[in-house]
Design a protein around this motif. Structure first.
Motif, PDB file in Angstrom:
ATOM      1  N   VAL A  57       0.865  -1.182   0.000  1.00 53.54           N
ATOM      2  CA  VAL A  57       0.000   0.000   0.000  1.00 53.54           C
ATOM      3  C   VAL A  57       0.904   1.235   0.000  1.00 53.54           C
ATOM      4  O   VAL A  57       1.782   1.368   0.873  1.00 53.54           O
ATOM      5  CB  VAL A  57      -0.939   0.028   1.219  1.00 53.54           C
ATOM      6  N   GLU A  58       0.695   2.124  -0.981  1.00 53.57           N
ATOM      7  CA  GLU A  58       1.475   3.362  -1.090  1.00 53.57           C
ATOM      8  C   GLU A  58       0.587   4.557  -0.743  1.00 53.57           C
ATOM      9  O   GLU A  58      -0.594   4.580  -1.107  1.00 53.57           O
ATOM     10  CB  GLU A  58       2.029   3.523  -2.505  1.00 53.57           C
ATOM     11  N   PHE A  59       1.187   5.537  -0.064  1.00 53.28           N
ATOM     12  CA  PHE A  59       0.442   6.718   0.382  1.00 53.28           C
ATOM     13  C   PHE A  59       0.993   7.955  -0.335  1.00 53.28           C
ATOM     14  O   PHE A  59       2.214   8.141  -0.440  1.00 53.28           O
ATOM     15  CB  PHE A  59       0.567   6.887   1.896  1.00 53.28           C
ATOM     16  N   TYR A  60       0.077   8.839  -0.779  1.00 54.64           N
ATOM     17  CA  TYR A  60       0.454  10.038  -1.523  1.00 54.64           C
ATOM     18  C   TYR A  60      -0.232  11.273  -0.937  1.00 54.64           C
ATOM     19  O   TYR A  60      -1.386  11.200  -0.481  1.00 54.64           O
ATOM     20  CB  TYR A  60       0.051   9.922  -2.999  1.00 54.64           C
ATOM     21  N   ARG A  61       0.499  12.376  -0.942  1.00 53.46           N
ATOM     22  CA  ARG A  61      -0.111  13.690  -0.727  1.00 53.46           C
ATOM     23  C   ARG A  61      -0.096  14.371  -2.086  1.00 53.46           C
ATOM     24  O   ARG A  61       0.972  14.713  -2.603  1.00 53.46           O
ATOM     25  CB  ARG A  61       0.671  14.526   0.283  1.00 53.46           C
ATOM     26  N   GLY A  62      -1.252  14.509  -2.688  1.00 56.32           N
ATOM     27  CA  GLY A  62      -1.289  14.975  -4.062  1.00 56.32           C
ATOM     28  C   GLY A  62      -0.639  13.932  -4.959  1.00 56.32           C
ATOM     29  O   GLY A  62      -1.058  12.776  -4.997  1.00 56.32           O
ATOM     30  N   THR A  63       0.416  14.353  -5.656  1.00 56.25           N
ATOM     31  CA  THR A  63       1.163  13.408  -6.493  1.00 56.25           C
ATOM     32  C   THR A  63       2.461  12.966  -5.851  1.00 56.25           C
ATOM     33  O   THR A  63       3.201  12.172  -6.438  1.00 56.25           O
ATOM     34  CB  THR A  63       1.465  14.059  -7.856  1.00 56.25           C
ATOM     35  N   GLU A  64       2.739  13.465  -4.664  1.00 56.81           N
ATOM     36  CA  GLU A  64       4.004  13.147  -3.990  1.00 56.81           C
ATOM     37  C   GLU A  64       3.834  11.942  -3.064  1.00 56.81           C
ATOM     38  O   GLU A  64       2.985  11.950  -2.174  1.00 56.81           O
ATOM     39  CB  GLU A  64       4.497  14.354  -3.192  1.00 56.81           C
ATOM     40  N   LYS A  65       4.664  10.943  -3.274  1.00 59.99           N
ATOM     41  CA  LYS A  65       4.620   9.772  -2.410  1.00 59.99           C
ATOM     42  C   LYS A  65       5.252  10.107  -1.079  1.00 59.99           C
ATOM     43  O   LYS A  65       6.366  10.637  -1.010  1.00 59.99           O
ATOM     44  CB  LYS A  65       5.362   8.598  -3.065  1.00 59.99           C
ATOM     45  N   ILE A  66       4.541   9.775   0.002  1.00 60.97           N
ATOM     46  CA  ILE A  66       5.050  10.098   1.331  1.00 60.97           C
ATOM     47  C   ILE A  66       5.348   8.858   2.167  1.00 60.97           C
ATOM     48  O   ILE A  66       5.879   8.963   3.274  1.00 60.97           O
ATOM     49  CB  ILE A  66       4.068  10.997   2.091  1.00 60.97           C
ATOM     50  N   GLY A  67       5.004   7.656   1.658  1.00 61.57           N
ATOM     51  CA  GLY A  67       5.313   6.456   2.417  1.00 61.57           C
ATOM     52  C   GLY A  67       4.649   5.239   1.815  1.00 61.57           C
ATOM     53  O   GLY A  67       3.861   5.326   0.862  1.00 61.57           O
ATOM     54  N   GLU A  68       5.002   4.086   2.368  1.00 62.76           N
ATOM     55  CA  GLU A  68       4.399   2.827   1.928  1.00 62.76           C
ATOM     56  C   GLU A  68       4.398   1.847   3.094  1.00 62.76           C
ATOM     57  O   GLU A  68       5.125   2.021   4.084  1.00 62.76           O
ATOM     58  CB  GLU A  68       5.164   2.245   0.745  1.00 62.76           C
ATOM     59  N   ASP A  69       3.568   0.838   2.969  1.00 61.83           N
ATOM     60  CA  ASP A  69       3.487  -0.182   4.006  1.00 61.83           C
ATOM     61  C   ASP A  69       3.145  -1.510   3.325  1.00 61.83           C
ATOM     62  O   ASP A  69       2.317  -1.561   2.401  1.00 61.83           O
ATOM     63  CB  ASP A  69       2.413   0.183   5.031  1.00 61.83           C
ATOM     64  N   ARG A  70       3.786  -2.602   3.782  1.00 63.54           N
ATOM     65  CA  ARG A  70       3.570  -3.920   3.185  1.00 63.54           C
ATOM     66  C   ARG A  70       2.787  -4.863   4.086  1.00 63.54           C
ATOM     67  O   ARG A  70       2.499  -5.991   3.706  1.00 63.54           O
ATOM     68  CB  ARG A  70       4.918  -4.562   2.822  1.00 63.54           C
ATOM     69  N   GLU A  71       2.455  -4.416   5.281  1.00 60.90           N
ATOM     70  CA  GLU A  71       1.739  -5.268   6.215  1.00 60.90           C
ATOM     71  C   GLU A  71       0.634  -4.491   6.900  1.00 60.90           C
ATOM     72  O   GLU A  71       0.797  -3.307   7.223  1.00 60.90           O
ATOM     73  CB  GLU A  71       2.691  -5.844   7.271  1.00 60.90           C
ATOM     74  N   ALA A  72      -0.483  -5.169   7.118  1.00 60.62           N
ATOM     75  CA  ALA A  72      -1.581  -4.551   7.833  1.00 60.62           C
ATOM     76  C   ALA A  72      -1.221  -4.427   9.320  1.00 60.62           C
ATOM     77  O   ALA A  72      -0.504  -5.281   9.852  1.00 60.62           O
ATOM     78  CB  ALA A  72      -2.853  -5.383   7.659  1.00 60.62           C
ATOM     79  N   PRO A  73      -1.667  -3.399  10.013  1.00 59.71           N
ATOM     80  CA  PRO A  73      -2.473  -2.304   9.473  1.00 59.71           C
ATOM     81  C   PRO A  73      -1.613  -1.360   8.619  1.00 59.71           C
ATOM     82  O   PRO A  73      -0.463  -1.051   8.981  1.00 59.71           O
ATOM     83  CB  PRO A  73      -3.000  -1.609  10.724  1.00 59.71           C
ATOM     84  N   TYR A  74      -2.158  -0.890   7.508  1.00 59.07           N
ATOM     85  CA  TYR A  74      -1.399  -0.075   6.559  1.00 59.07           C
ATOM     86  C   TYR A  74      -1.513   1.401   6.970  1.00 59.07           C
ATOM     87  O   TYR A  74      -2.606   1.989   6.888  1.00 59.07           O
ATOM     88  CB  TYR A  74      -1.934  -0.291   5.150  1.00 59.07           C
ATOM     89  N   THR A  75      -0.371   1.974   7.407  1.00 60.39           N
ATOM     90  CA  THR A  75      -0.404   3.336   7.950  1.00 60.39           C
ATOM     91  C   THR A  75       0.774   4.154   7.438  1.00 60.39           C
ATOM     92  O   THR A  75       1.789   3.610   6.977  1.00 60.39           O
ATOM     93  CB  THR A  75      -0.343   3.325   9.494  1.00 60.39           C
ATOM     94  N   ALA A  76       0.608   5.446   7.564  1.00 57.11           N
ATOM     95  CA  ALA A  76       1.684   6.399   7.259  1.00 57.11           C
ATOM     96  C   ALA A  76       1.368   7.700   7.984  1.00 57.11           C
ATOM     97  O   ALA A  76       0.214   7.966   8.358  1.00 57.11           O
ATOM     98  CB  ALA A  76       1.819   6.638   5.752  1.00 57.11           C
ATOM     99  N   THR A  77       2.394   8.508   8.186  1.00 56.76           N
ATOM    100  CA  THR A  77       2.222   9.802   8.862  1.00 56.76           C
ATOM    101  C   THR A  77       2.878  10.896   8.024  1.00 56.76           C
ATOM    102  O   THR A  77       3.994  10.717   7.521  1.00 56.76           O
ATOM    103  CB  THR A  77       2.838   9.784  10.271  1.00 56.76           C
TER     104      THR A  77
END
Length: 334
Positions: A57-77
């Motif tokens: 799971v990849e996380f984006y702010r707009g078009t900028e990637k800010i983090g990723e996670d491969r295991e649940a729970p899938y989170t980013a800050t």
């Protein structure tokens, strides 16, 4: 750190089916993204489900990637500032073992109180004639300024709570030197910003003594530190009382005395009590550029001394207004 886990049974099953030539997985993951703002931190949490299994799971702010996670729970800050105030969009993109993509978006409303900004300006940065300086703090803040504090050499001297934020600081020759003025602005949330300005104070103890009528008193046995500065063609006048027959010595020292970096080449005249008749004059009879006059007072009365730059004396159009035109004048018996 999240604990390591074995591949889920559904994921293993999907991989085995693909290897055995079963129908390919075309079902995209289902994603539900939640975004919450706490202070300056945006906490992202993606709830993801898939018929086979999620690999990333990849996380984006707009078009900028800010983090990723491969295991649940899938989170980013994500950390935000007041520069990002307003609606801020985030996106979570989930990938399953077959490469199918699913995504969801969430929006947070950023409303962070920005710290104030401040700059300082002064009416002058070098005092040679004026005995005060006006200090103004130029401030900005998105919510408002509560107060501005003014410091001189680290000491609080004034607090202003209403614009324009300014004050006037007085100086005397006893404060000669480089002085530090600092302003500190506070916004309504207590956040601060500050700025500093250096001011050189170089006041003559006897100023304003540039005319005979305002001559500075110097007693026999005394000395005064001063400078030829403040105006383009400065002259300093002094007065002293003498009795007929007094044997006196007047010296004006520059580089050979307290001021080895002085740029002054002094010219000195001693005037009779009428203020016009020149009793003695001297340019450089002493060491270096010093003036050294030995004389006897011909009558009782008040005598006058005029000190200026030789350049000013020698050329009626010349100017000499250097802050380093320092000297010490001394009058003594011999």
């Amino acid at each position: 750190m999240k604990p390591s886990r074995t591949l889920p049974l559904a994921l293993l099953t999907g991989l085995l089916l693909a290897a055995c030539g079963a129908s390919p997985d075309r079902q995209a993951p289902n994603v539900d993204l939640q975004a919450t703002l706490t202070g300056t931190a945006v906490n992202l949490r993606a709830t993801v489900s898939d018929n086979v299994g999620v690999t990333l799971v990849e996380f984006y702010r707009g078009t900028e990637k800010i983090g990723e996670d491969r295991e649940a729970p899938y989170t980013a800050t994500d950390t935000v500032t007041s520069a990002q105030n307003g609606a801020l969009a985030y996106r979570a993109v989930a990938r399953d073992a077959a490469g199918n993509l699913g995504e969801d978006t969430a929006t947070v409303n950023v409303d962070i109180d920005a710290a104030p900004t401040v700059s300082v300006s002064t009416s002058s940065t070098a005092l040679t004639r004026d005995t005060s300086v006006t200090v103004r703090a130029n401030t900005q803040d998105d919510r408002g300024i509560a107060k501005v504090e003014f410091y001189l050499d680290g000491q609080l001297v004034f607090t202003d709570t209403q614009a324009p934020y300014e004050t006037t600081l007085p100086f005397t020759f006893r404060q000669n030197g480089v002085r530090t003025i600092r302003v500190v602005a506070y916004d309504t949330a207590g956040q601060t910003a500050e700025a500093t300005q250096l001011v050189t104070v170089a006041l003559d103890p006897g100023e304003d003594n540039d005319v005979l009528e305002r001559a500075t008193l110097i007693n026999i046995g005394e000395g005064v530190n001063a400078r030829i500065a403040g105006v383009a063609r400065d002259r300093d006048y002094y007065r002293f009382n003498a009795q007929a027959g007094d044997r006196l010595r007047l010296t004006v020292r520059t580089r050979s005395g307290l001021f080895p970096q002085s740029t002054l080449d002094p010219y000195v005249e001693i005037l009779m009590p009428d203020g016009r008749t020149v009793l003695e004059r001297d340019d450089d009879s002493g060491e270096e550029y010093d003036a050294d006059i030995r004389f006897n007072a011909p009558q009782a009365g008040t005598y006058y001394v005029m000190v200026t730059s030789f350049d000013i004396y020698d050329d009626e159009t010349a100017t000499d207004d250097d802050l380093n035109n320092q000297y010490r004048i001394e009058l003594e018996r011999r």
